[in-house]
Enzyme design. Sequence first.
Site, PDB file in Angstrom:
ATOM      1  N   ASP A  52       1.199  -0.915  -0.366  1.00 31.78           N
ATOM      2  CA  ASP A  52       0.107   0.317   0.162  1.00 31.78           C
ATOM      3  C   ASP A  52       0.599   1.185  -0.012  1.00 31.78           C
ATOM      4  O   ASP A  52       1.954   1.293   0.549  1.00 31.78           O
ATOM      5  CB  ASP A  52      -1.111   0.099   1.273  1.00 31.78           C
ATOM      6  CG  ASP A  52      -2.297   0.727   0.887  1.00 31.78           C
ATOM      7  OD1 ASP A  52      -3.554   0.492   0.686  1.00 31.78           O
ATOM      8  OD2 ASP A  52      -2.205   2.212   1.141  1.00 31.78           O
ATOM      9  N   TYR A  74     -12.677   6.915 -14.585  1.00 27.39           N
ATOM     10  CA  TYR A  74     -12.832   5.658 -13.463  1.00 27.39           C
ATOM     11  C   TYR A  74     -13.122   4.644 -14.102  1.00 27.39           C
ATOM     12  O   TYR A  74     -13.249   3.657 -14.336  1.00 27.39           O
ATOM     13  CB  TYR A  74     -13.605   6.198 -12.120  1.00 27.39           C
ATOM     14  CG  TYR A  74     -13.494   5.065 -11.405  1.00 27.39           C
ATOM     15  CD1 TYR A  74     -12.646   4.822  -9.898  1.00 27.39           C
ATOM     16  CD2 TYR A  74     -14.748   4.073 -11.016  1.00 27.39           C
ATOM     17  CE1 TYR A  74     -12.869   3.433  -8.968  1.00 27.39           C
ATOM     18  CE2 TYR A  74     -14.371   3.102 -10.131  1.00 27.39           C
ATOM     19  CZ  TYR A  74     -14.165   2.670  -9.391  1.00 27.39           C
ATOM     20  OH  TYR A  74     -14.073   2.118  -7.855  1.00 27.39           O
ATOM     21  N   LYS A  92     -11.454   0.745 -15.590  1.00 29.76           N
ATOM     22  CA  LYS A  92     -12.567  -0.293 -14.402  1.00 29.76           C
ATOM     23  C   LYS A  92     -12.480  -1.257 -15.612  1.00 29.76           C
ATOM     24  O   LYS A  92     -12.920  -2.158 -16.074  1.00 29.76           O
ATOM     25  CB  LYS A  92     -13.658   0.091 -13.894  1.00 29.76           C
ATOM     26  CG  LYS A  92     -12.813   0.608 -11.801  1.00 29.76           C
ATOM     27  CD  LYS A  92     -12.090  -0.338 -11.663  1.00 29.76           C
ATOM     28  CE  LYS A  92     -11.475   0.264 -10.047  1.00 29.76           C
ATOM     29  NZ  LYS A  92     -10.450  -0.866  -9.579  1.00 29.76           N
ATOM     30  N   ASP A 149       4.517   3.371  -4.283  1.00 31.65           N
ATOM     31  CA  ASP A 149       3.030   3.987  -4.268  1.00 31.65           C
ATOM     32  C   ASP A 149       3.286   2.916  -6.277  1.00 31.65           C
ATOM     33  O   ASP A 149       4.331   2.798  -6.423  1.00 31.65           O
ATOM     34  CB  ASP A 149       3.377   5.299  -6.347  1.00 31.65           C
ATOM     35  CG  ASP A 149       2.393   5.666  -6.417  1.00 31.65           C
ATOM     36  OD1 ASP A 149       1.782   4.714  -7.472  1.00 31.65           O
ATOM     37  OD2 ASP A 149       2.408   6.774  -6.851  1.00 31.65           O
ATOM     38  N   ASN A 157      -5.863  -4.710  -6.240  1.00 32.10           N
ATOM     39  CA  ASN A 157      -7.094  -4.467  -5.264  1.00 32.10           C
ATOM     40  C   ASN A 157      -6.645  -2.710  -4.940  1.00 32.10           C
ATOM     41  O   ASN A 157      -7.542  -2.118  -4.599  1.00 32.10           O
ATOM     42  CB  ASN A 157      -7.395  -4.814  -4.184  1.00 32.10           C
ATOM     43  CG  ASN A 157      -8.598  -4.580  -3.588  1.00 32.10           C
ATOM     44  OD1 ASN A 157      -9.646  -4.302  -3.538  1.00 32.10           O
ATOM     45  ND2 ASN A 157      -7.675  -3.359  -1.778  1.00 32.10           N
TER      46      ASN A 157
HETATM   47  P1  NAI Z   1      -9.994   2.448   0.339  1.00 33.26           P
HETATM   48  O1  NAI Z   1      -9.939   3.855   0.223  1.00 33.26           O
HETATM   49  O2  NAI Z   1     -10.668   1.986   1.606  1.00 33.26           O
HETATM   50  O3  NAI Z   1      -8.893   1.747   0.075  1.00 33.26           O
HETATM   51  C1  NAI Z   1      -8.006   1.574  -1.015  1.00 33.26           C
HETATM   52  C2  NAI Z   1      -6.203   1.326  -0.856  1.00 33.26           C
HETATM   53  O4  NAI Z   1      -5.500   1.140  -1.800  1.00 33.26           O
HETATM   54  C3  NAI Z   1      -5.722   2.884   0.386  1.00 33.26           C
HETATM   55  O5  NAI Z   1      -5.265   2.046   1.389  1.00 33.26           O
HETATM   56  C4  NAI Z   1      -4.824   3.538  -0.650  1.00 33.26           C
HETATM   57  O6  NAI Z   1      -3.625   4.058   0.158  1.00 33.26           O
HETATM   58  C5  NAI Z   1      -4.132   2.120  -1.503  1.00 33.26           C
HETATM   59  N1  NAI Z   1      -4.026   2.976  -2.753  1.00 33.26           N
HETATM   60  C6  NAI Z   1      -4.181   3.798  -3.344  1.00 33.26           C
HETATM   61  N2  NAI Z   1      -3.233   3.809  -4.023  1.00 33.26           N
HETATM   62  C7  NAI Z   1      -2.381   3.573  -4.722  1.00 33.26           C
HETATM   63  C8  NAI Z   1      -1.133   3.471  -5.177  1.00 33.26           C
HETATM   64  N3  NAI Z   1      -1.099   4.429  -5.625  1.00 33.26           N
HETATM   65  N4  NAI Z   1      -0.006   2.462  -4.406  1.00 33.26           N
HETATM   66  C9  NAI Z   1      -0.443   1.818  -3.857  1.00 33.26           C
HETATM   67  N5  NAI Z   1      -1.579   2.283  -2.933  1.00 33.26           N
HETATM   68  C10 NAI Z   1      -2.224   2.823  -3.125  1.00 33.26           C
HETATM   69  O7  NAI Z   1     -10.660   2.624  -1.041  1.00 33.26           O
HETATM   70  P2  NAI Z   1     -11.853   0.763  -1.333  1.00 33.26           P
HETATM   71  O8  NAI Z   1     -13.013   0.765  -1.569  1.00 33.26           O
HETATM   72  O9  NAI Z   1     -10.923  -0.521  -0.549  1.00 33.26           O
HETATM   73  O10 NAI Z   1     -10.813   0.759  -2.894  1.00 33.26           O
HETATM   74  C11 NAI Z   1     -10.970  -1.444  -3.566  1.00 33.26           C
HETATM   75  C12 NAI Z   1     -10.770  -1.165  -4.701  1.00 33.26           C
HETATM   76  O11 NAI Z   1     -12.210  -1.156  -4.615  1.00 33.26           O
HETATM   77  C13 NAI Z   1     -10.381  -0.490  -5.365  1.00 33.26           C
HETATM   78  O12 NAI Z   1      -9.442  -0.749  -6.627  1.00 33.26           O
HETATM   79  C14 NAI Z   1     -11.866   0.659  -6.031  1.00 33.26           C
HETATM   80  O13 NAI Z   1     -11.389   0.718  -6.952  1.00 33.26           O
HETATM   81  C15 NAI Z   1     -12.595  -0.607  -6.007  1.00 33.26           C
HETATM   82  N6  NAI Z   1     -14.217  -0.406  -5.951  1.00 33.26           N
HETATM   83  C16 NAI Z   1     -14.981  -0.368  -4.650  1.00 33.26           C
HETATM   84  C17 NAI Z   1     -16.120   0.952  -4.555  1.00 33.26           C
HETATM   85  C18 NAI Z   1     -16.189   1.222  -3.240  1.00 33.26           C
HETATM   86  O14 NAI Z   1     -17.359   1.786  -3.454  1.00 33.26           O
HETATM   87  N7  NAI Z   1     -16.018   1.225  -2.226  1.00 33.26           N
HETATM   88  C19 NAI Z   1     -16.775  -0.207  -5.692  1.00 33.26           C
HETATM   89  C20 NAI Z   1     -16.063  -0.704  -6.795  1.00 33.26           C
HETATM   90  C21 NAI Z   1     -15.210  -0.642  -6.648  1.00 33.26           C
END
Ligand code: NAI
Length: 254
Positions: A39, A158, A162, A65, A92
């Site tokens: 992360d 986005y 996706k 990153d 993810n």
């Molecule tokens: P979140 O924001 O809670 O977790 C995402 C994590 O990814 C964070 O810990 C962040 O630091 C990390 N991250 C972001 N950019 C990064 C990078 N360049 N390098 C390393 N780490 C990075 O969000 P969530 O919801 O758990 O997201 C996880 C996945 O689920 C994402 O791909 C998101 O697009 C997808 N998703 C989420 C939905 C939702 O409603 N929460 C719906 C559909 C898809």
Amino acid sequence: MTTTGPDSRSVIVTGAASGIGRAAALAFAAQGARVVVADLNPEGAAAVVAEIEAAGGTAVPVTGDLSEQAVVDRVTATAVERFGGVDVLVNNAGIMDRMSAVAEVSDAEWERVIRVNLTAPFLLARSVLPHMLAAGRGAIVNTASEASLRGSAAGAAYTASKHGVVGLTKSLAVMYRDQGIRTNAVAPGGTRTAITVDVEAGAHGPAALAPYMGNVGRAAEAEEQAAAIVFLASDAASNINGVILPVDNGWAAV
Ligand code: NAI
């Protein structure tokens, strides 16, 4: 390698400091898998590793990153050096856009969202594949989105990123199936995580999307997404390859 018994697989989970990735890392570790917690956020990654270790599991953080090749290389090297290979990659990590329509998307927003949501999963898959090919087996699970399935779930950048994850998933699934590597994706609907906290709404998007957002249904918990990810990575899914699995309380069915 089962979903219920002892499991010492080497598993990389990206975006594992928060939300769906955190829940997936905890779920894999609870089965005995050894987890690379990758992360951008060092504090969050360290906290998840501590949580796994406190429960008797094994995990190691890699922070940086993931859209940078050097960070990706470090993630894979850590899995190989610490855990002897890469059995599972969960791509993810992701970021939301500003819900902007095409005319309002800046070059910077477009490039960042595509880079993190689509290019990083490509870089990670390319990085782990030699190890999976050498082992003759492996599972990749990508986190796609409801925005992989429709044009009304997010902004243009986005949504395009996706949809790209779907193409990446299917290409990997077809081109590596004869080498024992399966690739699938979950497509989460609205899920309670931190992802929307910092979204600064674009001028056009949210108002334009509002008429289409009536069928979203109940928001999921991160653990419900993690359960699907763990399943797709498991031998219980041994003949499932190239599938985009909506985990959305039926939103995609409406
Ligand atoms: P979140 O924001 O809670 O977790 C995402 C994590 O990814 C964070 O810990 C962040 O630091 C990390 N991250 C972001 N950019 C990064 C990078 N360049 N390098 C390393 N780490 C990075 O969000 P969530 O919801 O758990 O997201 C996880 C996945 O689920 C994402 O791909 C998101 O697009 C997808 N998703 C989420 C939905 C939702 O409603 N929460 C719906 C559909 C898809």
